[in-house]
Design a protein around this motif. Structure first.
Motif, PDB file in Angstrom:
ATOM      1  N   ARG A   1       0.836  -1.211   0.000  1.00 20.54           N
ATOM      2  CA  ARG A   1       0.000   0.000   0.000  1.00 20.54           C
ATOM      3  C   ARG A   1       0.871   1.261   0.000  1.00 20.54           C
ATOM      4  N   VAL A   2       1.902   1.286   0.833  1.00 18.46           N
ATOM      5  CA  VAL A   2       2.783   2.464   0.883  1.00 18.46           C
ATOM      6  C   VAL A   2       3.501   2.641  -0.447  1.00 18.46           C
ATOM      7  N   ILE A   3       3.992   1.568  -1.018  1.00 17.56           N
ATOM      8  CA  ILE A   3       4.694   1.661  -2.306  1.00 17.56           C
ATOM      9  C   ILE A   3       3.738   2.166  -3.382  1.00 17.56           C
ATOM     10  N   ARG A   4       2.499   1.694  -3.383  1.00 20.27           N
ATOM     11  CA  ARG A   4       1.517   2.169  -4.357  1.00 20.27           C
ATOM     12  C   ARG A   4       1.260   3.668  -4.189  1.00 20.27           C
ATOM     13  N   MET A   5       1.235   4.139  -2.957  1.00 21.96           N
ATOM     14  CA  MET A   5       0.969   5.553  -2.697  1.00 21.96           C
ATOM     15  C   MET A   5       2.057   6.467  -3.271  1.00 21.96           C
TER      16      MET A   5
ATOM     17  N   GLY B   1       5.012   6.360  -9.014  1.00 18.72           N
ATOM     18  CA  GLY B   1       4.713   7.299 -10.082  1.00 18.72           C
ATOM     19  C   GLY B   1       5.930   8.184 -10.272  1.00 18.72           C
ATOM     20  N   ARG B   2       6.209   8.528 -11.493  1.00 16.71           N
ATOM     21  CA  ARG B   2       7.437   9.250 -11.815  1.00 16.71           C
ATOM     22  C   ARG B   2       7.598  10.535 -11.008  1.00 16.71           C
ATOM     23  N   TRP B   3       6.506  11.232 -10.741  1.00 18.53           N
ATOM     24  CA  TRP B   3       6.597  12.559 -10.139  1.00 18.53           C
ATOM     25  C   TRP B   3       6.157  12.623  -8.683  1.00 18.53           C
ATOM     26  N   LYS B   4       5.655  11.549  -8.120  1.00 16.13           N
ATOM     27  CA  LYS B   4       5.141  11.616  -6.751  1.00 16.13           C
ATOM     28  C   LYS B   4       6.235  11.910  -5.724  1.00 16.13           C
ATOM     29  N   LEU B   5       7.351  11.217  -5.803  1.00 10.09           N
ATOM     30  CA  LEU B   5       8.428  11.492  -4.855  1.00 10.09           C
ATOM     31  C   LEU B   5       9.002  12.900  -5.032  1.00 10.09           C
TER      32      LEU B   5
ATOM     33  N   ALA C   1      14.918   6.714   5.522  1.00 11.26           N
ATOM     34  CA  ALA C   1      15.458   5.365   5.775  1.00 11.26           C
ATOM     35  C   ALA C   1      15.689   4.625   4.455  1.00 11.26           C
ATOM     36  N   ALA C   2      14.787   4.789   3.494  1.00 10.73           N
ATOM     37  CA  ALA C   2      14.963   4.156   2.179  1.00 10.73           C
ATOM     38  C   ALA C   2      16.200   4.704   1.484  1.00 10.73           C
ATOM     39  N   ARG C   3      16.411   6.015   1.595  1.00 10.32           N
ATOM     40  CA  ARG C   3      17.602   6.632   1.001  1.00 10.32           C
ATOM     41  C   ARG C   3      18.869   6.099   1.674  1.00 10.32           C
ATOM     42  N   ARG C   4      18.844   6.039   2.993  1.00 12.48           N
ATOM     43  CA  ARG C   4      19.993   5.535   3.744  1.00 12.48           C
ATOM     44  C   ARG C   4      20.288   4.090   3.339  1.00 12.48           C
ATOM     45  N   PHE C   5      19.255   3.279   3.198  1.00  8.20           N
ATOM     46  CA  PHE C   5      19.418   1.891   2.767  1.00  8.20           C
ATOM     47  C   PHE C   5      20.062   1.848   1.388  1.00  8.20           C
ATOM     48  N   SER C   6      19.567   2.678   0.459  1.00 11.15           N
ATOM     49  CA  SER C   6      20.089   2.685  -0.908  1.00 11.15           C
ATOM     50  C   SER C   6      21.549   3.116  -0.957  1.00 11.15           C
ATOM     51  N   THR C   7      21.899   4.151  -0.202  1.00  8.00           N
ATOM     52  CA  THR C   7      23.288   4.625  -0.248  1.00  8.00           C
ATOM     53  C   THR C   7      24.255   3.660   0.428  1.00  8.00           C
ATOM     54  N   SER C   8      23.761   2.873   1.378  1.00  2.00           N
ATOM     55  CA  SER C   8      24.633   1.921   2.035  1.00  2.00           C
ATOM     56  C   SER C   8      24.709   0.576   1.292  1.00  2.00           C
ATOM     57  N   HIS C   9      23.880   0.415   0.268  1.00  2.00           N
ATOM     58  CA  HIS C   9      23.894  -0.805  -0.545  1.00  2.00           C
ATOM     59  C   HIS C   9      23.920  -0.406  -2.027  1.00  2.00           C
TER      60      HIS C   9
END
Length: 125
Positions: free
Chosen positions: A33-37, A40-44, A115-123
Motif C-alpha cells: 500500500r505504501v509503495i503504491r501511494m 509514479g514518476r513525479w510523486k516522490l 530510511a529508504a535513502r539511507r538503505f540505498s546509499t549503504s547498498h
C-alpha cells in the motif's frame, strides 16, 4: 510468530505466521500500500518539494519540477490527496487560488523515505 531476526528469506510455516506476513492485513499488504501511494514518476519529487516548503501553489510546483506536464502534476497531486499524503487548500478566491501542503500523514512518511535513502546509499548497485 515472526521476530526481529527474520529475513526476506523467511518462509512462514504456521497459519498464524502466514497471516502476519501474507494475510489481507499482513506486512506485505501494508508495505505494498505504501509503495503504491508513492509509485509514479513525479510523486516522490512532489513530496520532497513539499518537504522543503510548507505550502505551494501548483504553478510554483510546476516551475520547480522541470519536465512535468500540467496534466501529470494535477493527476499526481490528486492521487496524493486521495491517499491522504497532501492536502489541497482552496482559498475560494477569484481568480482561483489553490495551494498544496503535506498532511500529517505525509509528514510522517518522511522518516520512511529517509530510511529508504539511507538503505540505498549503504547498498550501492
Amino acid at each position: 510468530m515472526m521476530d526481529g531476526t527474520s529475513t526476506h528469506l523467511y518462509v512462514p510455516t504456521s497459519q498464524e505466521e502466514r497471516e502476519v506476513c501474507l494475510g489481507p492485513d499482513g506486512s506485505v499488504a501494508h508495505v505494498t500500500r505504501v509503495i503504491r501511494m508513492i509509485h509514479g514518476r513525479w510523486k516522490l519529487p512532489i513530496l520532497f518539494r513539499l518537504y522543503a516548503d510548507p505550502s505551494m501553489r501548483t504553478l510554483q510546483l510546476k516551475r520547480d519540477l522541470p519536465g512535468i506536464s500540467q496534466k501529470m502534476l494535477t493527476q499526481h497531486l490528486r492521487e496524493l490527496a486521495v491517499d491522504g499524503l497532501v492536502e489541497r487548500i482552496d482559498f475560494r478566491e477569484k481568480p482561483l487560488r489553490v495551494e498544496y501542503q503535506l498532511s500529517e500523514m505525509g509528514r510522517q512518511l518522511l522518516p520512511v523515505l529517509i530510511a529508504a535513502r539511507r538503505f540505498s546509499t549503504s547498498h550501492p548497485a
